[in-house]
Write an enzyme that holds these catalytic residues in place. Structure first.
Site, PDB file in Angstrom:
ATOM      1  N   ARG A   1     -24.132  67.459  30.987  1.00 36.35           N
ATOM      2  CA  ARG A   1     -24.949  67.154  32.190  1.00 36.35           C
ATOM      3  C   ARG A   1     -25.415  65.673  32.043  1.00 36.35           C
ATOM      4  O   ARG A   1     -25.973  65.342  30.769  1.00 36.35           O
ATOM      5  CB  ARG A   1     -25.869  68.040  32.499  1.00 36.35           C
ATOM      6  CG  ARG A   1     -25.617  69.514  32.966  1.00 36.35           C
ATOM      7  CD  ARG A   1     -24.888  69.596  34.470  1.00 36.35           C
ATOM      8  NE  ARG A   1     -24.580  70.556  35.250  1.00 36.35           N
ATOM      9  CZ  ARG A   1     -23.335  70.824  35.161  1.00 36.35           C
ATOM     10  NH1 ARG A   1     -22.354  70.695  34.708  1.00 36.35           N
ATOM     11  NH2 ARG A   1     -23.040  72.158  35.886  1.00 36.35           N
TER      12      ARG A   1
ATOM     13  N   HIS B   1     -16.350  64.407  36.831  1.00 41.66           N
ATOM     14  CA  HIS B   1     -16.705  65.750  36.705  1.00 41.66           C
ATOM     15  C   HIS B   1     -15.498  66.647  36.659  1.00 41.66           C
ATOM     16  O   HIS B   1     -15.680  67.396  37.550  1.00 41.66           O
ATOM     17  CB  HIS B   1     -17.930  66.148  37.646  1.00 41.66           C
ATOM     18  CG  HIS B   1     -18.675  67.288  37.305  1.00 41.66           C
ATOM     19  ND1 HIS B   1     -19.796  67.525  37.520  1.00 41.66           N
ATOM     20  CD2 HIS B   1     -18.347  68.559  36.507  1.00 41.66           C
ATOM     21  CE1 HIS B   1     -20.339  68.718  36.994  1.00 41.66           C
ATOM     22  NE2 HIS B   1     -19.410  69.260  36.511  1.00 41.66           N
TER      23      HIS B   1
HETATM   24  N1  LIG Z   1     -18.342  68.848  32.898  1.00 38.41           N
HETATM   25  C1  LIG Z   1     -17.745  70.138  33.491  1.00 38.41           C
HETATM   26  O1  LIG Z   1     -16.798  70.283  34.057  1.00 38.41           O
HETATM   27  C2  LIG Z   1     -18.529  71.498  33.050  1.00 38.41           C
HETATM   28  C3  LIG Z   1     -17.865  72.717  33.035  1.00 38.41           C
HETATM   29  C4  LIG Z   1     -18.606  73.844  32.612  1.00 38.41           C
HETATM   30  C5  LIG Z   1     -19.890  73.539  32.169  1.00 38.41           C
HETATM   31  N2  LIG Z   1     -20.320  72.395  31.868  1.00 38.41           N
HETATM   32  C6  LIG Z   1     -21.806  72.122  31.150  1.00 38.41           C
HETATM   33  O2  LIG Z   1     -21.617  72.801  29.735  1.00 38.41           O
HETATM   34  C7  LIG Z   1     -22.903  73.496  29.582  1.00 38.41           C
HETATM   35  C8  LIG Z   1     -22.702  74.428  28.520  1.00 38.41           C
HETATM   36  O3  LIG Z   1     -21.976  75.471  28.838  1.00 38.41           O
HETATM   37  P1  LIG Z   1     -21.901  76.735  28.184  1.00 38.41           P
HETATM   38  O4  LIG Z   1     -21.238  77.767  28.657  1.00 38.41           O
HETATM   39  O5  LIG Z   1     -21.510  76.526  26.704  1.00 38.41           O
HETATM   40  O6  LIG Z   1     -23.575  77.124  27.883  1.00 38.41           O
HETATM   41  P2  LIG Z   1     -24.272  78.488  26.654  1.00 38.41           P
HETATM   42  O7  LIG Z   1     -23.150  79.327  26.369  1.00 38.41           O
HETATM   43  O8  LIG Z   1     -25.202  78.761  27.624  1.00 38.41           O
HETATM   44  O9  LIG Z   1     -24.462  77.432  25.586  1.00 38.41           O
HETATM   45  C9  LIG Z   1     -25.695  76.403  25.649  1.00 38.41           C
HETATM   46  C10 LIG Z   1     -25.825  75.844  24.244  1.00 38.41           C
HETATM   47  O10 LIG Z   1     -26.943  74.868  24.268  1.00 38.41           O
HETATM   48  C11 LIG Z   1     -27.938  75.156  23.499  1.00 38.41           C
HETATM   49  N3  LIG Z   1     -29.012  74.668  23.846  1.00 38.41           N
HETATM   50  C12 LIG Z   1     -30.036  75.193  25.036  1.00 38.41           C
HETATM   51  N4  LIG Z   1     -30.990  74.329  25.017  1.00 38.41           N
HETATM   52  C13 LIG Z   1     -30.947  74.002  23.931  1.00 38.41           C
HETATM   53  C14 LIG Z   1     -32.522  73.175  23.459  1.00 38.41           C
HETATM   54  N5  LIG Z   1     -33.505  72.757  24.001  1.00 38.41           N
HETATM   55  N6  LIG Z   1     -32.238  72.637  22.173  1.00 38.41           N
HETATM   56  C15 LIG Z   1     -30.948  72.806  21.407  1.00 38.41           C
HETATM   57  N7  LIG Z   1     -29.990  73.406  21.930  1.00 38.41           N
HETATM   58  C16 LIG Z   1     -30.117  74.136  23.325  1.00 38.41           C
HETATM   59  C17 LIG Z   1     -28.054  76.884  23.389  1.00 38.41           C
HETATM   60  O11 LIG Z   1     -28.575  77.203  22.141  1.00 38.41           O
HETATM   61  P3  LIG Z   1     -28.622  79.010  21.973  1.00 38.41           P
HETATM   62  O12 LIG Z   1     -27.314  79.096  21.338  1.00 38.41           O
HETATM   63  O13 LIG Z   1     -29.696  78.890  20.781  1.00 38.41           O
HETATM   64  O14 LIG Z   1     -29.169  79.499  23.121  1.00 38.41           O
HETATM   65  C18 LIG Z   1     -26.372  77.096  23.405  1.00 38.41           C
HETATM   66  O15 LIG Z   1     -26.107  76.920  22.094  1.00 38.41           O
HETATM   67  C19 LIG Z   1     -23.212  73.871  31.130  1.00 38.41           C
HETATM   68  O16 LIG Z   1     -24.752  74.322  31.056  1.00 38.41           O
HETATM   69  C20 LIG Z   1     -22.933  72.944  31.940  1.00 38.41           C
HETATM   70  O17 LIG Z   1     -24.134  71.840  32.054  1.00 38.41           O
HETATM   71  C21 LIG Z   1     -19.769  71.305  32.276  1.00 38.41           C
END
Ligand SMILES: NC(=O)c1ccc[n+]([C@@H]2O[C@H](COP(=O)([O-])OP(=O)(O)OC[C@H]3O[C@@H](n4cnc5c(N)ncnc54)[C@H](OP(=O)(O)O)[C@@H]3O)[C@@H](O)[C@H]2O)c1
Length: 309
Positions: free
Chosen positions: A224, A272
């Protein structure tokens, strides 16, 4: 009969109607799927943050809001949403992210630009290091980060992952906490951002963080926009501290035409497109969650509203 309201933008209905109906039939769910219902008759809402539905108060019998997007920062602050909120963890979206991240990592690792944009007529031979000599750090090792980490370790890159809670992921050095972040940055020849946008993650890549990275490192951000302090990144690119940034997400989207990222020679902007939700696979995830809701089982991929993701 289970009443499911499709409340994403109307132009998405054409894309999702057939896959959703097929997934409900496959899951043997007796669903009435529509784009309009009296709110008090709705059992589940298939949702996207840019939907016209922003007030959830009248949806009194709704058991869950099932988001089509992985990112939920635009919904977590909605105080009218008291129902469980599930974010999208879609195998198709995950595949797309793994491919996008691997492609851009290899571009920088192999120095592909030298040959793609440098057809000068000069025969200059350079040998890139092997993947095992290029350290990759992924901030966020959730659904997407962990899958990207596995793909990159499969190619031989040593991968360090950083998360909020301690983790044990096979083949990856897992770090957490403030000290873990410092260590993760110090070994980030290539830094990949796959954190959600929450108050705790905004500006995680600021001037101090950038100064900890090895000189000449690469940044790839499909997470993001607010994860990065834009001005600090531009200063680090200008000084040579960071060699290149490939950015898919921005504080303001579409990225305004006069934003310095567009013209910066060391920035690649993609609009994006790193990973889209794929209707066929996502519909199966939605059907599975409705099946769980009907069976009284816990929903998958629930958002923790206090954490913000
Ligand atoms: N560009 C695009 O097309 C696109 C598409 C899809 C998603 N995204 C982005 O990718 C992000 C991640 O997706 P996901 O499905 O992998 O999410 P997820 O499964 O919720 O994983 C998020 C990761 O971030 C870590 N995290 C969150 N807050 C943190 C903090 N304060 N300090 C350290 N680590 C932290 C979490 O830690 P824990 O494991 O300890 O909870 C987890 O490992 C989405 O939120 C979205 O913004 C972008």
């Amino acid at each position: 009969m289970i009443n499911v309201l499709f409340a994403a933008r109307s132009e998405r209905w054409d894309t999702y109607e057939a896959p959703l109906r097929a997934a409900f039939a496959k899951a043997r769910l007796d669903v009435d799927l529509r784009t309009e219902f009296a709110p008090e008759e709705v059992d589940y809402i298939v949702y996207a943050p840019n939907s016209e539905v922003q007030d959830f108060t009248p949806y009194t019998r709704c058991k869950a809001v099932l988001n089509l997007w992985a990112g939920v920062e635009a919904i977590t602050g909605n105080e009218t949403l008291t129902q469980p909120l599930a974010r999208m963890v879609d195998p198709g979206l995950t595949n797309g992210m793994v491919e996008w991240v691997t492609g851009h990592t290899l571009r920088h690792h192999l120095g592909m630009d030298r040959h793609i944009t440098g057809q000068t007529g000069e025969w200059v031979v350079t040998t890139p290091p092997l993947a095992r000599e290029r350290r990759v750090t992924i901030l966020g090792i959730g659904a997407l980060g962990a899958s990207c980490a596995h793909a990159l370790t499969g190619l031989g890159f040593p991968v360090t992952g950083w998360s909020r809670s301690p983790k044990d992921v096979s083949g990856i050095t897992c770090l957490h906490g403030d000290d873990g972040l410092k260590q993760a940055l110090e070994t980030a020849d290539i830094l990949i951002l796959l954190l959600p946008d929450t108050p705790a993650t905004q500006n995680v890549i600021n001037a101090e963080a950038l100064s900890r990275m090895p000189k000449g490192a690469f940044i790839i951000n499909p997470g993001r926009g607010p994860l990065i302090d834009d001005d600090a990144l531009i200063a680090a690119l200008d000084s040579g501290q960071i060699a290149h940034a490939t950015l898919d997400v921005f504080r303001v989207e579409p990225l305004p035409a006069d934003h310095p990222f567009w013209a910066h020679p060391k920035v690649t902007v993609t609009p994006h497109i790193a990973a889209e939700t794929r209707p066929e696979t996502a519909s199966e995830v939605i059907a599975e969650n409705i099946q769980r809701g009907e069976a009284g089982q816990p929903f998958l991929n629930l958002v923790d509203r206090a954490r913000g993701y």
